[in-house]
Enzyme design. Structure first.
Site, mmCIF file in Angstrom:
data_model
loop_
_atom_site.group_PDB
_atom_site.id
_atom_site.type_symbol
_atom_site.label_atom_id
_atom_site.label_comp_id
_atom_site.label_asym_id
_atom_site.label_seq_id
_atom_site.Cartn_x
_atom_site.Cartn_y
_atom_site.Cartn_z
ATOM 1 N N GLY A 166 -77.153 19.389 56.234
ATOM 2 C CA GLY A 166 -76.451 19.031 57.265
ATOM 3 C C GLY A 166 -77.451 19.049 58.633
ATOM 4 N N PHE A 167 -76.868 18.999 59.784
ATOM 5 C CA PHE A 167 -77.982 18.906 60.885
ATOM 6 C C PHE A 167 -78.564 20.368 60.876
ATOM 7 C CE2 PHE A 167 -77.272 20.271 65.917
ATOM 8 C CZ PHE A 167 -78.711 19.988 66.027
ATOM 9 N N ILE A 168 -78.016 21.641 61.107
ATOM 10 C CA ILE A 168 -78.483 22.656 61.315
ATOM 11 C C ILE A 168 -79.178 23.002 60.002
ATOM 12 C CG2 ILE A 168 -77.975 25.257 61.880
ATOM 13 C CD1 ILE A 168 -75.594 24.428 63.491
ATOM 14 N N LYS A 181 -62.212 29.102 61.077
ATOM 15 C CA LYS A 181 -63.420 29.706 61.417
ATOM 16 C C LYS A 181 -62.926 31.182 61.500
ATOM 17 C CE LYS A 181 -67.027 27.136 61.198
ATOM 18 N NZ LYS A 181 -68.032 27.258 59.883
ATOM 19 N N TYR A 219 -59.554 23.663 63.362
ATOM 20 C CA TYR A 219 -61.058 24.246 63.421
ATOM 21 C C TYR A 219 -61.315 25.842 63.491
ATOM 22 C CZ TYR A 219 -65.938 24.469 63.730
ATOM 23 O OH TYR A 219 -67.466 24.928 63.796
HETATM 24 N N1 LIG Z 1 -73.554 22.137 65.314
HETATM 25 C C1 LIG Z 1 -72.778 22.882 66.291
HETATM 26 O O1 LIG Z 1 -72.847 22.740 67.372
HETATM 27 C C2 LIG Z 1 -72.130 24.124 65.436
HETATM 28 C C3 LIG Z 1 -71.304 24.956 66.260
HETATM 29 C C4 LIG Z 1 -70.648 26.152 65.710
HETATM 30 C C5 LIG Z 1 -70.664 26.289 64.484
HETATM 31 N N2 LIG Z 1 -71.250 25.401 63.506
HETATM 32 C C6 LIG Z 1 -71.094 25.466 62.313
HETATM 33 O O2 LIG Z 1 -72.461 25.647 61.663
HETATM 34 C C7 LIG Z 1 -72.346 25.003 60.439
HETATM 35 C C8 LIG Z 1 -73.449 23.662 60.271
HETATM 36 O O3 LIG Z 1 -72.998 22.767 61.375
HETATM 37 P P1 LIG Z 1 -73.746 21.459 61.234
HETATM 38 O O4 LIG Z 1 -73.231 20.936 62.731
HETATM 39 O O5 LIG Z 1 -75.122 21.373 60.793
HETATM 40 O O6 LIG Z 1 -72.609 20.597 60.361
HETATM 41 P P2 LIG Z 1 -72.969 19.329 59.395
HETATM 42 O O7 LIG Z 1 -71.558 18.652 59.024
HETATM 43 O O8 LIG Z 1 -74.121 18.712 59.749
HETATM 44 O O9 LIG Z 1 -73.365 20.312 58.141
HETATM 45 C C9 LIG Z 1 -72.512 20.792 57.350
HETATM 46 C C10 LIG Z 1 -72.983 20.394 55.809
HETATM 47 O O10 LIG Z 1 -72.000 21.099 54.824
HETATM 48 C C11 LIG Z 1 -71.745 20.315 53.786
HETATM 49 N N3 LIG Z 1 -70.654 20.664 53.028
HETATM 50 C C12 LIG Z 1 -69.475 20.611 53.517
HETATM 51 N N4 LIG Z 1 -68.481 21.139 52.778
HETATM 52 C C13 LIG Z 1 -69.097 21.419 51.659
HETATM 53 C C14 LIG Z 1 -68.864 21.974 50.420
HETATM 54 N N5 LIG Z 1 -67.408 22.247 50.116
HETATM 55 N N6 LIG Z 1 -69.559 22.219 49.473
HETATM 56 C C15 LIG Z 1 -71.076 21.884 49.878
HETATM 57 N N7 LIG Z 1 -71.423 21.229 50.890
HETATM 58 C C16 LIG Z 1 -70.519 21.261 51.846
HETATM 59 C C17 LIG Z 1 -71.688 18.722 54.424
HETATM 60 O O11 LIG Z 1 -71.995 17.763 53.618
HETATM 61 C C18 LIG Z 1 -72.661 18.863 55.489
HETATM 62 O O12 LIG Z 1 -73.914 18.365 55.176
HETATM 63 C C19 LIG Z 1 -71.037 24.488 60.074
HETATM 64 O O13 LIG Z 1 -70.439 25.645 59.393
HETATM 65 C C20 LIG Z 1 -70.368 24.512 61.411
HETATM 66 O O14 LIG Z 1 -68.888 24.740 61.445
HETATM 67 C C21 LIG Z 1 -72.118 24.414 64.263
#
Ligand SMILES: NC(=O)c1ccc[n+]([C@@H]2O[C@H](COP(=O)([O-])OP(=O)(O)OC[C@H]3O[C@@H](n4cnc5c(N)ncnc54)[C@H](O)[C@@H]3O)[C@@H](O)[C@H]2O)c1
Length: 318
Positions: free
Chosen positions: A10-12, A157, A153
């Site tokens: 994913g992104f982060i 969390k 959501y």
């Molecule tokens: N980006 C933000 O601003 C932000 C803010 C607060 C919290 N978060 C949390 O940080 C985390 C990463 O966020 P992100 O923006 O990179 O999101 P993202 O959607 O880019 O990354 C999440 C990844 O998890 C994978 N995934 C989801 N469910 C899965 C499962 N059951 N098994 C295996 N892989 C699975 C997805 O394919 C995806 O690549 C998430 O938990 C999100 O809720 C993000």
């Protein structure tokens, strides 16, 4: 150190995995490549990680491939598990709330169990600023989250955080609950406002603002990654920390800053979206004092980097 990153495609996760590899850690990524947004983009993330060195990738789901994922944990024996896998996004959680029970709660329980069974020393959980709900007092201190949230959501969390506490009493690992505040930057998630705005502006289209006078504590991706790494310094057994910039940016200020890069910018007004909060603003003193976390990238610098990246890449990926 041996590190499992769930959601590493994913992104982060992609930025974090790059940094971990760069720092010499042995990284295993588990990601099912969920189609919440383009799988092509997630594959590009994996290529982006490869630029920094070797890692192992398993396209497996924490909820649909439980046995295989548990076996990966048991054979790799990670010292740290960084659990980012989830479906993000407030509006989508209103459409399919039960999926958030599966992907954001049940998947976290499995990651906690597998980390414990494989004798990991630390479990780091990606929580969210959304767990604070609407609050009158700002900045938001960690103790202010009470469960009075405003979206499925956020409810998922907050519940997943409770499972982190439960498993911290069942296994001897350290648990770090990190509440991320609106992370942005190169490869930013395509459903998020800054990514969407820049894409529209590059296409010379109008951007739509939802609500007025709202504010977000925007966190540049490098600061978020450093925040995750700073959790390795945690001394207490279970700790909850805000990972933000410590400064709110009002929507109007965001538009002004975008206008500096896109002088032709035009704005349309939409209604405030259900499930969103009006403002977020992280109190980052606890993360600073206990973990040594310090955000280093100003909003104007982070936005400029993101726009520069988008000009090169955003038009060729979906
Ligand atoms: N980006 C933000 O601003 C932000 C803010 C607060 C919290 N978060 C949390 O940080 C985390 C990463 O966020 P992100 O923006 O990179 O999101 P993202 O959607 O880019 O990354 C999440 C990844 O998890 C994978 N995934 C989801 N469910 C899965 C499962 N059951 N098994 C295996 N892989 C699975 C997805 O394919 C995806 O690549 C998430 O938990 C999100 O809720 C993000």
């Amino acid at each position: 150190m041996k590190v499992v990153v769930t959601g590493g495609a994913g992104f982060i996760g992609s930025h974090l995995s790059r940094k971990l590899i760069h720092e010499g850690h042995e990284v295993v990524i588990i990601d099912e490549l969920h189609p919440y947004y383009s799988i092509n983009r997630k594959n590009r993330h994996l290529e982006f990680i490869k630029e920094s060195g070797e890692f192992r990738f398993f396209q497996k789901s924490l909820i649909h491939n439980e046995k295989e994922v548990r076996d990966i944990f048991l054979s790799f024996q990670p010292e740290a598990v960084i659990h980012l896998a989830a479906i993000p996004g407030v509006p989508h959680s209103i459409e399919v709330p039960n999926e958030y029970v599966d992907y954001d709660i049940k998947a976290t329980i499995n990651a906690l169990r597998f980390a414990g069974d494989s004798e990991a020393k630390q479990f780091i959980f990606a929580s969210s600023s959304s767990v604070y709900g609407e609050q009158k007092n700002v900045p938001l201190e960690e103790e202010m989250a009470t469960g009075r949230v405003v979206s499925p959501y956020a409810a998922a969390k907050f519940s997943a955080e409770a499972f982190c506490h439960a498993y911290a009493s069942l296994f001897p690992y350290k648990v770090s609950i990190l509440r991320f505040f609106t992370v942005y930057g190169p490869w930013g998630r395509p459903d998020m406002a800054i990514t969407k705005f820049i894409k529209k502006l590059l296409a010379k289209e109008e951007i739509t603002l939802f609500g007025k006078g709202t504010a977000r504590d925007y966190t540049y991706i490098d600061d978020c990654v450093n925040g995750v790494l700073s959790a390795f310094n945690q001394k207490v057994r279970v700790g909850t920390y805000n990972i933000g910039s410590g400064k709110p940016i009002y929507l109007e200020e965001l538009v002004d800053q975008l206008r500096m890069h896109f002088p032709e910018l035009t704005v349309g007004q939409g209604a405030f979206r259900q499930g969103d909060v009006h403002s977020t603003w992280a109190d980052i003193r606890k993360a600073n004092e206990q973990l040594g976390y310090y955000p280093a990238v100003s909003f104007s610098e982070g936005l400029a980097n993101t726009i520069e990246w988008a000009k090169k890449h955003e038009t060729e990926i979906c």
